[in-house]
Design an enzyme around this catalytic site. Structure first.
Site, PDB file in Angstrom:
ATOM      1  CE  LYS A   1      -7.287 -12.418  10.042  1.00 29.11           C
ATOM      2  NZ  LYS A   1      -6.251 -13.399  10.420  1.00 29.11           N
TER       3      LYS A   1
ATOM      4  CG  HIS B   1      -2.207  -0.725   1.051  1.00 27.88           C
ATOM      5  ND1 HIS B   1      -2.259  -2.084   0.910  1.00 27.88           N
ATOM      6  CD2 HIS B   1      -3.491  -0.286   0.991  1.00 27.88           C
ATOM      7  CE1 HIS B   1      -3.525  -2.454   0.781  1.00 27.88           C
ATOM      8  NE2 HIS B   1      -4.292  -1.382   0.821  1.00 27.88           N
TER       9      HIS B   1
END
Length: 195
Positions: free
Chosen positions: A104, A36
């Site tokens: 998750k 990222h």
């Protein structure tokens, strides 16, 4: 509702609601913390990415891969806790125009506005099913930043088939399954302790 998508477009994202079940076919990219940051840094410096994230699917995962001859094979690919990307995800979405995040545990509720504004959905992958999810990876098309970031943090371009089941946990309409569950828990808790 249950859906299977070969490409998850922004139009498709608008149809999805919290609680829907999704299976994916086609291309997905892995991206954890370091990926990222690398992608954001490149785009903010007007560098061209070696892959196209427009209307793509990002999977918060650090896979275990094995090199067989000249190809990579996915051994395990369980979801990473998405909250690790909370602080950078808004900027990442704005810069890349992704359609979906698979991960998750959900993300901070403040991102619901960004999901709504940019047409993004969060799909929860089942924890503990890394080997099963690896069976859905039909091919590793490419890997980016491997030498720089290492295997779990590199961006892996994967071709998947019947990848799921994934649950729409945060939709593009401002809804979060996590917020709904929290609300019910606190209501029950208040009932039990008499508040």
């Amino acid at each position: 509702m249950e859906y299977t998508f070969n490409k998850l477009t922004k139009k498709d994202v608008k149809k999805l609601k919290v609680g829907d079940i999704v299976y994916l076919n086609g291309k997905i990219y892995t991206a954890r913390d370091e990926a990222h940051l690398k992608i954001i840094e490149m785009l903010k410096s007007n560098e061209k990415l070696p892959f196209d994230l427009n209307e793509s699917i990002i999977y918060h995962a650090g896979p275990i891969m094995k090199k067989v001859n000249d190809s990579w094979v996915c051994v395990s690919i369980g979801p990473t806790t998405s909250a690790r990307m909370n602080d950078v995800e808004e900027e990442f979405i704005k810069l890349t125009n992704i359609s979906a995040i698979v991960g998750k545990g959900g993300m901070k509720k403040e991102l619901l506005k960004t999901f709504e504004d940019y047409g993004v959905v969060y799909l929860a992958a089942p924890g503990g099913c890394a080997a099963l999810l690896a069976n859905s990876v039909k091919r590793v098309d490419n890997v980016y930043f491997l030498d720089e970031l290492g295997m779990p943090e590199a961006v892996w371009e994967l071709e998947v088939n019947n990848f799921g089941p994934l649950i729409v946990a945060m939709d593009s309409h401002g809804n979060s399954i996590y917020e709904e569950v929290n609300k019910k828990v606190y209501e029950k808790l208040n009932e039990l302790i008499g508040l």
